[in-house]
Design a protein around this motif. Sequence first.
Motif, PDB file in Angstrom:
ATOM      1  N   GLY A  53      31.388 -35.122  -1.418  1.00  0.00           N
ATOM      2  CA  GLY A  53      32.694 -34.984  -0.837  1.00  0.00           C
ATOM      3  C   GLY A  53      33.642 -33.934  -1.108  1.00  0.00           C
ATOM      4  O   GLY A  53      34.444 -34.041  -0.369  1.00  0.00           O
ATOM      5  N   PHE A  54      32.862 -32.988  -1.283  1.00  0.00           N
ATOM      6  CA  PHE A  54      33.258 -31.508  -0.861  1.00  0.00           C
ATOM      7  C   PHE A  54      32.959 -31.652   1.057  1.00  0.00           C
ATOM      8  O   PHE A  54      33.755 -30.217   1.168  1.00  0.00           O
ATOM      9  CB  PHE A  54      32.409 -30.833  -2.109  1.00  0.00           C
ATOM     10  CG  PHE A  54      32.414 -30.601  -3.465  1.00  0.00           C
ATOM     11  CD1 PHE A  54      33.200 -31.282  -3.363  1.00  0.00           C
ATOM     12  CD2 PHE A  54      31.179 -30.360  -3.928  1.00  0.00           C
ATOM     13  CE1 PHE A  54      33.538 -31.574  -5.446  1.00  0.00           C
ATOM     14  CE2 PHE A  54      31.172 -30.720  -5.401  1.00  0.00           C
ATOM     15  CZ  PHE A  54      32.535 -31.383  -6.016  1.00  0.00           C
ATOM     16  N   MET A  55      32.316 -32.355   1.546  1.00  0.00           N
ATOM     17  CA  MET A  55      31.331 -31.885   2.276  1.00  0.00           C
ATOM     18  C   MET A  55      31.647 -33.081   2.976  1.00  0.00           C
ATOM     19  O   MET A  55      31.067 -34.026   3.150  1.00  0.00           O
ATOM     20  CB  MET A  55      30.244 -30.687   2.956  1.00  0.00           C
ATOM     21  CG  MET A  55      29.744 -30.393   4.392  1.00  0.00           C
ATOM     22  SD  MET A  55      28.554 -29.550   4.155  1.00  0.00           S
ATOM     23  CE  MET A  55      28.749 -28.372   3.462  1.00  0.00           C
ATOM     24  N   VAL A  56      31.773 -33.236   4.895  1.00  0.00           N
ATOM     25  CA  VAL A  56      31.692 -34.780   4.946  1.00  0.00           C
ATOM     26  C   VAL A  56      31.692 -34.313   6.871  1.00  0.00           C
ATOM     27  O   VAL A  56      31.833 -33.521   7.580  1.00  0.00           O
ATOM     28  CB  VAL A  56      33.236 -35.281   5.411  1.00  0.00           C
ATOM     29  CG1 VAL A  56      33.465 -35.770   3.969  1.00  0.00           C
ATOM     30  CG2 VAL A  56      34.917 -34.298   6.093  1.00  0.00           C
ATOM     31  N   ARG A  57      31.179 -34.923   7.513  1.00  0.00           N
ATOM     32  CA  ARG A  57      30.479 -34.758   9.030  1.00  0.00           C
ATOM     33  C   ARG A  57      31.783 -35.935   9.460  1.00  0.00           C
ATOM     34  O   ARG A  57      33.085 -36.202   9.177  1.00  0.00           O
ATOM     35  CB  ARG A  57      29.257 -35.882   9.439  1.00  0.00           C
ATOM     36  CG  ARG A  57      28.298 -35.813   9.118  1.00  0.00           C
ATOM     37  CD  ARG A  57      27.066 -36.948  10.315  1.00  0.00           C
ATOM     38  NE  ARG A  57      27.418 -36.763  11.089  1.00  0.00           N
ATOM     39  CZ  ARG A  57      26.833 -37.603  12.255  1.00  0.00           C
ATOM     40  NH1 ARG A  57      25.255 -37.469  10.829  1.00  0.00           N
ATOM     41  NH2 ARG A  57      26.474 -37.191  13.502  1.00  0.00           N
ATOM     42  N   VAL A 169      28.359 -31.266  12.918  1.00  0.00           N
ATOM     43  CA  VAL A 169      29.417 -30.749  12.413  1.00  0.00           C
ATOM     44  C   VAL A 169      29.591 -31.459  11.184  1.00  0.00           C
ATOM     45  O   VAL A 169      30.033 -32.106  11.971  1.00  0.00           O
ATOM     46  CB  VAL A 169      30.691 -30.527  13.795  1.00  0.00           C
ATOM     47  CG1 VAL A 169      31.904 -29.637  12.890  1.00  0.00           C
ATOM     48  CG2 VAL A 169      30.057 -29.721  15.265  1.00  0.00           C
ATOM     49  N   TYR A 170      29.676 -30.137  10.396  1.00  0.00           N
ATOM     50  CA  TYR A 170      30.112 -30.663   9.659  1.00  0.00           C
ATOM     51  C   TYR A 170      31.484 -30.243   9.031  1.00  0.00           C
ATOM     52  O   TYR A 170      31.617 -29.214   9.046  1.00  0.00           O
ATOM     53  CB  TYR A 170      29.575 -30.615   7.552  1.00  0.00           C
ATOM     54  CG  TYR A 170      27.753 -31.427   7.625  1.00  0.00           C
ATOM     55  CD1 TYR A 170      28.599 -32.843   6.837  1.00  0.00           C
ATOM     56  CD2 TYR A 170      27.297 -31.365   8.574  1.00  0.00           C
ATOM     57  CE1 TYR A 170      27.146 -33.924   7.163  1.00  0.00           C
ATOM     58  CE2 TYR A 170      26.599 -32.413   8.472  1.00  0.00           C
ATOM     59  CZ  TYR A 170      26.768 -33.447   7.512  1.00  0.00           C
ATOM     60  OH  TYR A 170      24.929 -34.588   7.499  1.00  0.00           O
ATOM     61  N   VAL A 171      32.453 -30.816   7.833  1.00  0.00           N
ATOM     62  CA  VAL A 171      33.702 -30.448   7.634  1.00  0.00           C
ATOM     63  C   VAL A 171      34.266 -29.953   6.684  1.00  0.00           C
ATOM     64  O   VAL A 171      33.688 -30.826   5.562  1.00  0.00           O
ATOM     65  CB  VAL A 171      34.941 -30.960   8.060  1.00  0.00           C
ATOM     66  CG1 VAL A 171      36.483 -30.018   7.645  1.00  0.00           C
ATOM     67  CG2 VAL A 171      35.009 -31.131   9.362  1.00  0.00           C
ATOM     68  N   MET A 172      34.240 -28.612   5.848  1.00  0.00           N
ATOM     69  CA  MET A 172      33.838 -28.446   4.240  1.00  0.00           C
ATOM     70  C   MET A 172      35.727 -28.946   3.545  1.00  0.00           C
ATOM     71  O   MET A 172      36.874 -28.703   4.649  1.00  0.00           O
ATOM     72  CB  MET A 172      33.804 -27.122   3.449  1.00  0.00           C
ATOM     73  CG  MET A 172      32.936 -26.519   3.658  1.00  0.00           C
ATOM     74  SD  MET A 172      32.654 -24.706   3.915  1.00  0.00           S
ATOM     75  CE  MET A 172      30.624 -24.318   4.144  1.00  0.00           C
ATOM     76  N   THR A 173      35.570 -29.993   2.706  1.00  0.00           N
ATOM     77  CA  THR A 173      36.461 -29.935   2.501  1.00  0.00           C
ATOM     78  C   THR A 173      37.660 -29.793   1.095  1.00  0.00           C
ATOM     79  O   THR A 173      38.570 -29.533   0.729  1.00  0.00           O
ATOM     80  CB  THR A 173      37.001 -32.170   2.287  1.00  0.00           C
ATOM     81  OG1 THR A 173      35.697 -32.372   1.605  1.00  0.00           O
ATOM     82  CG2 THR A 173      37.067 -32.783   3.891  1.00  0.00           C
ATOM     83  N   ALA A 174      36.600 -29.049   0.535  1.00  0.00           N
ATOM     84  CA  ALA A 174      37.456 -28.359  -0.695  1.00  0.00           C
ATOM     85  C   ALA A 174      36.407 -27.028  -0.807  1.00  0.00           C
ATOM     86  O   ALA A 174      36.523 -26.291   0.115  1.00  0.00           O
ATOM     87  CB  ALA A 174      36.809 -29.003  -2.139  1.00  0.00           C
TER      88      ALA A 174
END
Length: 182
Positions: A53-57, A169-174
């Motif tokens: 869960g550190f990165m999500v689409r 495109v991914y998004v780093m959530t951490a």
Amino acid sequence: LPFVRDEVEFLRKRHQADDNKYQALRVYKTQCRKSEEVKEKLRATHQDLVDRGFMVRFETLNQEQQDIIVGAPFRHYYPWRAVHKEGSVSTPVRIVVDPTATGLNICLAKGEDMLTRIPEVLIRFRCHLEAWCSDISKMYNMLQLNDDALPYSLFLYDESLDEAIPPNVYVMTAAWYGVSST
């Protein structure tokens, strides 16, 4: 993210655009030219980051988060590279981002340099009868980013690692290693 200057003005001027996607895409394509062996390890490393869960689409974010990114005055994409660490059992190939190359680190506050205090810590450590130490797995990644930081945490990747296939495109959530505030 703890910005110390107007990041939108600075990054727009630096990249002459509302994002640095072109720069990140150029670096991504260099990673697509790696050997198939390295690509396999990259895929495993990336999947581990997604599984944790550190990165999500981008598409999996809720609508409000997607709107924050789409409506942002500047969108920052991390250029990233594969780095080999021979002898590492857990992560022989790491994904390393380069926020200095994009100018992002110039806009961020830096934490206190604790390295100069290590001798002091060691002396105090030796003065007690008992001591303990521990390691936090993926410590930096345990720090979750606020939604307003998401437009500055974009990442280009496709499982194919094929130059001809546009990356997702991914998004780093951490929080991430290499970011000066982390």
